[in-house]
Design an enzyme around this catalytic site. Structure first.
Site, PDB file in Angstrom:
ATOM      1  N   ASN A   1     -10.654  -0.672  16.122  1.00 26.52           N
ATOM      2  CA  ASN A   1     -10.128  -1.769  15.307  1.00 26.52           C
ATOM      3  C   ASN A   1      -9.149  -1.307  14.232  1.00 26.52           C
ATOM      4  O   ASN A   1      -8.333  -2.092  13.763  1.00 26.52           O
ATOM      5  CB  ASN A   1     -11.278  -2.542  14.648  1.00 26.52           C
ATOM      6  CG  ASN A   1     -12.188  -1.637  13.854  1.00 26.52           C
ATOM      7  OD1 ASN A   1     -12.728  -0.667  14.379  1.00 26.52           O
ATOM      8  ND2 ASN A   1     -12.362  -1.937  12.579  1.00 26.52           N
TER       9      ASN A   1
ATOM     10  N   SER B   1     -15.522 -13.850  19.852  1.00 24.85           N
ATOM     11  CA  SER B   1     -14.657 -14.996  20.167  1.00 24.85           C
ATOM     12  C   SER B   1     -13.405 -15.017  19.303  1.00 24.85           C
ATOM     13  O   SER B   1     -12.305 -15.290  19.795  1.00 24.85           O
ATOM     14  CB  SER B   1     -15.464 -16.293  19.964  1.00 24.85           C
ATOM     15  OG  SER B   1     -14.637 -17.387  19.687  1.00 24.85           O
ATOM     16  N   HIS B   2     -13.552 -14.722  18.005  1.00 18.84           N
ATOM     17  CA  HIS B   2     -12.402 -14.924  17.119  1.00 18.84           C
ATOM     18  C   HIS B   2     -11.336 -13.841  17.248  1.00 18.84           C
ATOM     19  O   HIS B   2     -10.296 -13.918  16.604  1.00 18.84           O
ATOM     20  CB  HIS B   2     -12.847 -15.098  15.656  1.00 18.84           C
ATOM     21  CG  HIS B   2     -13.357 -13.870  14.982  1.00 18.84           C
ATOM     22  ND1 HIS B   2     -12.681 -13.238  13.978  1.00 18.84           N
ATOM     23  CD2 HIS B   2     -14.488 -13.162  15.179  1.00 18.84           C
ATOM     24  CE1 HIS B   2     -13.375 -12.190  13.567  1.00 18.84           C
ATOM     25  NE2 HIS B   2     -14.481 -12.127  14.279  1.00 18.84           N
TER      26      HIS B   2
ATOM     27  N   ALA C   1     -19.727 -10.184  17.661  1.00 13.42           N
ATOM     28  CA  ALA C   1     -19.885  -8.824  18.181  1.00 13.42           C
ATOM     29  C   ALA C   1     -20.870  -7.993  17.352  1.00 13.42           C
ATOM     30  O   ALA C   1     -21.565  -7.134  17.889  1.00 13.42           O
ATOM     31  CB  ALA C   1     -18.536  -8.128  18.242  1.00 13.42           C
ATOM     32  N   THR C   2     -20.940  -8.246  16.057  1.00 14.10           N
ATOM     33  CA  THR C   2     -21.880  -7.479  15.221  1.00 14.10           C
ATOM     34  C   THR C   2     -23.313  -7.701  15.692  1.00 14.10           C
ATOM     35  O   THR C   2     -24.082  -6.745  15.864  1.00 14.10           O
ATOM     36  CB  THR C   2     -21.728  -7.882  13.736  1.00 14.10           C
ATOM     37  OG1 THR C   2     -20.427  -7.518  13.311  1.00 14.10           O
ATOM     38  CG2 THR C   2     -22.761  -7.182  12.857  1.00 14.10           C
TER      39      THR C   2
ATOM     40  N   CYS D   1     -14.470  -5.502   7.679  1.00 11.37           N
ATOM     41  CA  CYS D   1     -15.916  -5.485   7.439  1.00 11.37           C
ATOM     42  C   CYS D   1     -16.304  -4.405   6.439  1.00 11.37           C
ATOM     43  O   CYS D   1     -17.458  -4.256   6.087  1.00 11.37           O
ATOM     44  CB  CYS D   1     -16.663  -5.271   8.753  1.00 11.37           C
ATOM     45  SG  CYS D   1     -16.325  -6.556   9.933  1.00 11.37           S
TER      46      CYS D   1
ATOM     47  N   THR E   1     -30.854 -22.626  18.166  1.00  6.91           N
ATOM     48  CA  THR E   1     -30.102 -23.686  18.838  1.00  6.91           C
ATOM     49  C   THR E   1     -28.686 -23.209  19.152  1.00  6.91           C
ATOM     50  O   THR E   1     -28.015 -22.632  18.301  1.00  6.91           O
ATOM     51  CB  THR E   1     -30.026 -24.932  17.924  1.00  6.91           C
ATOM     52  OG1 THR E   1     -31.355 -25.340  17.632  1.00  6.91           O
ATOM     53  CG2 THR E   1     -29.268 -26.060  18.587  1.00  6.91           C
TER      54      THR E   1
END
Lengths: 392, 129
Positions: free
Chosen positions: A159, A208-209, A79-80, A332, A247
């Site tokens: 958050n 995702s996490h 997300a960052t 963070c 990639t």
């Protein structure tokens, strides 16, 4: 009831990172173990094409979760990065149509820092403070919008406090004014239903996490990606529509896709569980005198609880609670030892911020874990208040 | 693979953890008997308050206890200080090298104010001895 050993960790820090779901883990291991499965998804050969077809499956899984067009999703590292691409990339692309941008003072650093950076490039930023309950006052947003405003960015679920902004209303205001709307939805995707076919959100950051997927992968939703343009921040390849070169990490994308599918199927049950755990926690904690819930309770995502214990230093409390894993502010932001700006914006002073701790649940959290945490919390708060020279 | 000596992955070293959890000298029942002197420094705004309570016999500290509000470094420092102050006279207190705690406890530079509070409290006690 489960007996806990002194050194058994109890994880109540889901807002920082969720534990990976076993089914997700299985899919990642299967991807890494399978013979001849290391092709580069961008390669034209058969292994590359097979890999890309699996990337497409994952893109489909994520798009189903959001009811979005799969072509509008761009893989990122999290997300960052999504926030950086969305905010800096779109502001730079539209620099000739306006240099005014609007955001909130309670945003995550991954949003506030790109805005700070854009300020150094000559953009003018309006940072709106929330009301005392943490919510954005829509009339203030309307007043802040000018002819040269080109982007509004407001996070969905905070958050640190769980406070949930009314993004549907914000999106409507932006649409009426023909302004791009970016939403950092790292804490809400997979937990609160988002229907991007019906919500006029232009840019959405996804992690995702936070939905029991692997770390190091995320996505940016860019509505009508083929028409809406943003300037990339990195160069070196044509992956992800030239917007994000590099990639594609196949195993992470596969895991993220599976996590998205699981989140879609479990969302209702997960939300009910969070509501139950939240009520259970808040009810049990009443036994401890003089505790204060930071932020609005009515507009709060139930999986996050931010509690203040006057007379207690949060950092010492955190250490006394170990091996219970909770947090003081955003993960963070934990290294700089600065008081939380989010809590300060809710009207708390430094002393009150220092006394605050965030508890955030996962779908694995149990009532007996909460009982154990509250037992330790009660003991620690009582001890720290007892040795304080000023708390009586 | 060995990590660099300067690389500290845990926020608190073993000494801080030991002192923090030991809490042998903390005072929370106010039942100390004898000739008593106290000194309190720090404030709520800075997030650190330390109060030392000492019992004096023959111009020496026979017992030292603390009350504290603050981070684990301050609590660990208070524990260390009480242990080391017991049995000391005013002139011996003056010899204390409190600054060495920065290294012993690996206190981050931005929290140097903890040491200043400790020095002020020890000075306050010393001047009453």
């Amino acid at each position: 009831m489960k007996k806990f050993r002194e050194d058994d960790p109890i994880y109540l820090d889901g807002a920082a990172s969720m534990p990976i779901d076993p089914i997700v883990l299985e899919s990642i291991i299967a991807c890494l173990e399978k013979k001849n499965n290391f092709g580069n998804p961008s390669s034209m050969n058969i292994m590359g094409r097979r890999a890309m077809s699996r990337v497409d499956v994952a893109r489909g899984q994520l798009s189903s979760l959001l009811n979005a067009d799969a072509d509008d999703l761009i893989w990122t590292s999290g997300a960052t990065e999504s926030n950086n691409i969305a905010i800096i990339g779109s502001a730079r692309y539209r620099v000739n149509s306006g240099r005014h941008l609007v955001t909130m003072t309670t945003e995550h650093k991954a949003v506030s820092a790109p805005f700070d950076y854009l300020e150094s490039e000559g953009f003018e930023i309006t940072r709106l403070s929330p009301e005392s309950n943490g919510l954005l006052d829509m009339s203030e947003l309307k007043q802040a919008i000018r002819d040269d405003t080109q982007l509004v960015s407001v996070m969905h679920v905070n958050n640190e406090t769980g406070i949930t902004q009314n993004i549907a209303e914000i999106a409507d205001i932006c649409q009426e004014n023909q302004i791009l709307f970016h939403c950092d939805a790292a804490q809400s995707v997979g937990k609160i239903k988002l229907d991007l076919k019906h919500l006029p959100i232009d840019l959405l950051s996804i992690s995702s996490h936070k939905i029991y997927g692997p770390q190091g992968i995320g996505a940016l939703y860019l509505k009508n990606a083929s028409r809406n343009k943003i300037i990339p921040l990195m160069f070196g390849g044509e992956q992800e529509k030239w917007l994000r070169p590099g990639t594609l990490p196949l195993h992470q994308i596969i895991g993220f896709g599976v996590a998205s599918e699981l989140a879609a199927s479990r969302m209702d049950d997960d939300f009910k569980l969070m509501k139950h755990l939240s009520s259970y926690f808040l009810d049990k904690i009443k036994a401890i005198p003089n505790l204060i819930l930071n932020g609005s309770n009515s507009a709060r995502y139930p999986g996050i609880i931010n509690l203040r214990a006057p007379g207690v230093n949060g950092e010492s409390l955190l250490l006394m609670l170990e091996p219970v894993c909770v947090a003081q502010g955003s993960a963070c932001n934990s290294k700089n030892n600065q008081p939380s700006l989010v809590l300060r914006e809710l009207g708390l002073n430094d002393h009150e911020i220092q006394s605050s701790i965030r508890f955030s649940f996962t779908r694995n959290t149990t009532e007996s874990e909460i009982d154990e945490v509250i037992k330790k919390y009660m003991k620690a708060v009582s001890y720290l208040r007892g040795i304080s020279p000023d708390y009586h | 693979m060995k990590l660099s000596k300067n690389k500290q992955h845990d926020l608190y070293n073993a000494t801080v953890m030991d002192l923090f959890h030991r809490s042998g000298y903390c005072e929370n029942n106010n039942k100390l008997n004898g000739v008593r002197i106290e000194c309190k420094k720090g404030d709520v705004a800075s997030g650190s308050i330390l109060k030392l309570i000492c019992i004096i016999e023959n111009n020496k500290i026979s017992l030292a206890r603390y009350q504290v509000y603050g981070c684990p470094y301050l609590i660990a420092s208070a524990e260390w200080l009480c242990e080391i102050m017991q049995g000391k006279s005013a002139s011996q207190l003056k010899q204390l090298k409190i600054m060495s705690l920065m290294k012993t406890l690996c206190i981050p530079t931005e929290r140097k104010s903890i040491i200043l509070i400790l020095e002020d409290v020890v000075d306050g006690i010393r001047l009453q001895l």
